[in-house]
Design an enzyme around this catalytic site. Structure first.
Site, PDB file in Angstrom:
ATOM      1  N   ASN A  10      -3.029  -3.123  -0.973  1.00 13.77           N
ATOM      2  CA  ASN A  10      -5.361  -3.312  -0.796  1.00 13.77           C
ATOM      3  C   ASN A  10      -5.415  -4.020  -1.088  1.00 13.77           C
ATOM      4  O   ASN A  10      -6.178  -3.677  -2.130  1.00 13.77           O
ATOM      5  CB  ASN A  10      -4.861  -1.477  -1.127  1.00 13.77           C
ATOM      6  CG  ASN A  10      -6.188  -1.537  -0.278  1.00 13.77           C
ATOM      7  OD1 ASN A  10      -6.731  -2.290   0.681  1.00 13.77           O
ATOM      8  ND2 ASN A  10      -7.353  -0.469  -1.297  1.00 13.77           N
ATOM      9  N   TRP A  11      -5.697  -5.400  -0.395  1.00 17.92           N
ATOM     10  CA  TRP A  11      -6.565  -6.280  -0.552  1.00 17.92           C
ATOM     11  C   TRP A  11      -7.986  -6.017  -0.649  1.00 17.92           C
ATOM     12  O   TRP A  11      -8.674  -6.536  -1.192  1.00 17.92           O
ATOM     13  CB  TRP A  11      -6.477  -7.188  -0.369  1.00 17.92           C
ATOM     14  CG  TRP A  11      -4.467  -8.211   0.217  1.00 17.92           C
ATOM     15  CD1 TRP A  11      -4.026  -7.813  -1.173  1.00 17.92           C
ATOM     16  CD2 TRP A  11      -3.867  -8.644   0.481  1.00 17.92           C
ATOM     17  NE1 TRP A  11      -3.067  -8.496  -1.077  1.00 17.92           N
ATOM     18  CE2 TRP A  11      -2.662  -9.027  -0.463  1.00 17.92           C
ATOM     19  CE3 TRP A  11      -4.315 -10.040   1.043  1.00 17.92           C
ATOM     20  CZ2 TRP A  11      -1.820 -10.680  -0.016  1.00 17.92           C
ATOM     21  CZ3 TRP A  11      -4.258 -10.941   1.248  1.00 17.92           C
ATOM     22  CH2 TRP A  11      -2.207 -11.596   0.801  1.00 17.92           C
ATOM     23  N   LYS A  12      -8.304  -4.717   0.069  1.00 18.30           N
ATOM     24  CA  LYS A  12      -9.560  -4.243  -0.076  1.00 18.30           C
ATOM     25  C   LYS A  12     -10.603  -5.908   0.217  1.00 18.30           C
ATOM     26  O   LYS A  12      -9.855  -6.683   1.160  1.00 18.30           O
ATOM     27  CB  LYS A  12     -10.306  -3.868  -0.921  1.00 18.30           C
ATOM     28  CG  LYS A  12      -9.058  -2.850  -1.948  1.00 18.30           C
ATOM     29  CD  LYS A  12     -10.017  -2.126  -3.606  1.00 18.30           C
ATOM     30  CE  LYS A  12      -9.321  -1.371  -3.483  1.00 18.30           C
ATOM     31  NZ  LYS A  12      -9.336  -0.158  -4.370  1.00 18.30           N
ATOM     32  N   HIS A  96      -8.238   5.903   3.014  1.00 14.41           N
ATOM     33  CA  HIS A  96      -9.034   5.705   1.559  1.00 14.41           C
ATOM     34  C   HIS A  96     -10.107   6.438   0.971  1.00 14.41           C
ATOM     35  O   HIS A  96     -11.156   6.455   1.898  1.00 14.41           O
ATOM     36  CB  HIS A  96      -8.513   4.199   1.876  1.00 14.41           C
ATOM     37  CG  HIS A  96      -8.690   3.735   0.559  1.00 14.41           C
ATOM     38  ND1 HIS A  96      -9.679   3.472  -0.714  1.00 14.41           N
ATOM     39  CD2 HIS A  96      -7.671   3.712  -0.393  1.00 14.41           C
ATOM     40  CE1 HIS A  96      -9.735   3.112  -1.586  1.00 14.41           C
ATOM     41  NE2 HIS A  96      -8.160   2.698  -1.988  1.00 14.41           N
ATOM     42  N   GLU A  98     -12.007   5.344  -0.480  1.00 16.08           N
ATOM     43  CA  GLU A  98     -13.662   4.189  -0.340  1.00 16.08           C
ATOM     44  C   GLU A  98     -13.938   4.799   1.002  1.00 16.08           C
ATOM     45  O   GLU A  98     -15.390   5.253   1.107  1.00 16.08           O
ATOM     46  CB  GLU A  98     -13.226   2.762  -0.733  1.00 16.08           C
ATOM     47  CG  GLU A  98     -13.101   2.981  -1.989  1.00 16.08           C
ATOM     48  CD  GLU A  98     -12.067   1.921  -2.645  1.00 16.08           C
ATOM     49  OE1 GLU A  98     -12.291   0.549  -1.745  1.00 16.08           O
ATOM     50  OE2 GLU A  98     -11.407   1.680  -4.174  1.00 16.08           O
ATOM     51  N   GLU A 168      -3.727   9.261  -4.700  1.00 11.51           N
ATOM     52  CA  GLU A 168      -4.622   8.498  -5.649  1.00 11.51           C
ATOM     53  C   GLU A 168      -5.216   9.204  -6.262  1.00 11.51           C
ATOM     54  O   GLU A 168      -7.007   9.298  -5.714  1.00 11.51           O
ATOM     55  CB  GLU A 168      -5.630   7.441  -4.327  1.00 11.51           C
ATOM     56  CG  GLU A 168      -4.500   6.573  -4.081  1.00 11.51           C
ATOM     57  CD  GLU A 168      -4.885   4.767  -3.253  1.00 11.51           C
ATOM     58  OE1 GLU A 168      -3.991   4.030  -3.752  1.00 11.51           O
ATOM     59  OE2 GLU A 168      -5.789   5.328  -2.776  1.00 11.51           O
ATOM     60  N   GLY A 174      -9.158   1.716  -9.132  1.00  9.25           N
ATOM     61  CA  GLY A 174      -9.985   1.223  -9.958  1.00  9.25           C
ATOM     62  C   GLY A 174     -10.717   0.736 -11.777  1.00  9.25           C
ATOM     63  O   GLY A 174     -11.590   0.322 -11.821  1.00  9.25           O
ATOM     64  N   SER A 213      -4.819   2.079 -10.456  1.00  9.29           N
ATOM     65  CA  SER A 213      -4.679   1.722 -11.933  1.00  9.29           C
ATOM     66  C   SER A 213      -3.591   1.234 -11.874  1.00  9.29           C
ATOM     67  O   SER A 213      -1.983   1.323 -12.743  1.00  9.29           O
ATOM     68  CB  SER A 213      -5.017   1.986 -13.060  1.00  9.29           C
ATOM     69  OG  SER A 213      -6.886   1.955 -12.402  1.00  9.29           O
ATOM     70  N   GLY A 234      -4.246  -1.134  -5.960  1.00 14.44           N
ATOM     71  CA  GLY A 234      -5.047  -2.556  -5.036  1.00 14.44           C
ATOM     72  C   GLY A 234      -5.906  -3.518  -6.385  1.00 14.44           C
ATOM     73  O   GLY A 234      -4.782  -4.568  -5.961  1.00 14.44           O
ATOM     74  N   GLY A 235      -6.294  -3.545  -7.579  1.00 14.24           N
ATOM     75  CA  GLY A 235      -6.684  -4.977  -8.345  1.00 14.24           C
ATOM     76  C   GLY A 235      -5.333  -5.484  -8.316  1.00 14.24           C
ATOM     77  O   GLY A 235      -5.319  -7.149  -8.656  1.00 14.24           O
TER      78      GLY A 235
HETATM   79  C1  PEP Z   1      -6.434   1.367  -4.212  1.00 16.67           C
HETATM   80  O1  PEP Z   1      -7.646   1.495  -3.721  1.00 16.67           O
HETATM   81  O2  PEP Z   1      -6.148   1.968  -3.767  1.00 16.67           O
HETATM   82  C2  PEP Z   1      -6.248   1.626  -5.858  1.00 16.67           C
HETATM   83  C3  PEP Z   1      -4.578   2.436  -6.433  1.00 16.67           C
HETATM   84  O3  PEP Z   1      -6.786   0.758  -6.696  1.00 16.67           O
HETATM   85  P1  PEP Z   1      -6.333  -0.609  -8.168  1.00 16.67           P
HETATM   86  O4  PEP Z   1      -5.002  -0.247  -8.040  1.00 16.67           O
HETATM   87  O5  PEP Z   1      -7.232  -0.867  -8.163  1.00 16.67           O
HETATM   88  O6  PEP Z   1      -7.293   1.765  -8.717  1.00 16.67           O
END
Ligand code: PEP
Length: 251
Positions: A10-12, A96, A98, A168, A174, A213, A234-235
């Site tokens: 997920n590149w956001k 998600h 967010e 999640e 994040g 994470s 994500g990251g």
């Molecule tokens: C996400 O936003 O779906 C996510 C899992 O982010 P991160 O891996 O950065 O925690």
């Protein structure tokens, strides 16, 4: 039947046309070592056309990060399921955390998005998970059950067989605070048992990804748990080397 591991990035709201190309070139260069996992990337809408071209002929699948419940018309700024299909998307993330926390998406809207995606032939990646306060109150299962039930009530349990679930925990997204493999496994097993109360075959089939994470360094242990079928990343999905390490972490 063993479920295949899936790793979805997920590149956001990150990247530029140039950086997306560099990232994908890096991912494509290492795909030869990814033999067991399905790999998906979810760029921002504006990069979908570029990414569709760049991943042609590779094993990488394409997903979007959100969609509208409407099919067309006067909905400024929205993107429909058919538009996503038109740009080669096979997947779309719905619910998600967010979107839930920053844009007020509630369970009912997320369930509607799930339904619209499914009706269009997209595979929805349904995100569920509790906040830190909810975990501390001991209501993780209650929250996750409520989020799942919204989809089951609207669409029926069989609809879950057409999607992917991503557990999640909001406190792990994040933050660098990963749920321990045991904590994640416990919730994944709960999700599967909740679905099995309705339909054991659907519960057995549905892929449940963990997100929060995940890094190259912790993916193997997470993915080796019996009910963890991959990750929503994500990251670490913005770093080709780390993302590839996660993609190669299938047991
Ligand atoms: C996400 O936003 O779906 C996510 C899992 O982010 P991160 O891996 O950065 O925690």
């Amino acid at each position: 039947m063993a479920r295949q591991i899936m790793v979805a990035g997920n590149w956001k709201m990150n990247g530029s046309r140039d950086s997306v190309k560099v990232l994908l070139d890096g991912i494509k260069a290492g795909l030869g070592n990814v033999t067991k996992s399905a790999v998906v990337v979810c760029p921002s809408y504006v990069f979908l056309a570029d990414v569709e071209q760049m991943i042609a002929g590779t094993i990488i699948g394409l997903g979007a990060q959100n969609l509208s419940t409407e099919s067309a018309g006067a909905f400024t700024g929205e993107i429909s399921a058919s538009m996503l299909k038109d740009f080669g998307c096979q997947y779309v993330i719905v619910g998600h955390s967010e979107r839930r926390s920053l844009y007020g998406e509630d369970d009912a809207l997320v369930a509607q998005k799930y339904a619209v995606a499914r009706a269009a032939g997209l595979t929805p990646i349904l995100c569920v998970g509790e906040t830190l306060a909810e975990r501390e109150q001991g209501i993780t299962e209650e929250v996750v059950a409520r989020q799942l039930d919204a989809v089951i009530e609207l669409e029926g349990v069989a609809a879950l067989a057409d999607g992917v679930i991503a557990y999640e925990p909001v406190w792990a997204i994040g933050t660098g605070m990963t749920a321990s493999p045991e904590q994640a496994q416990d919730v994944h097993a709960f999700i599967r048992s909740r679905i099995a109360e309705h339909d054991a075959a659907v519960a057995d089939k549905v892929q449940i990804l963990y997100g929060g994470s995940v890094k190259g360094a912790n993916a193997t242990e997470l993915f080796s748990k019996p009910d963890i079928d991959g990750g929503l990343i994500g990251g670490a999905s913005l770093d080709a080397e780390d993302f590839l390490k996660i993609c190669s972490a299938a047991p």
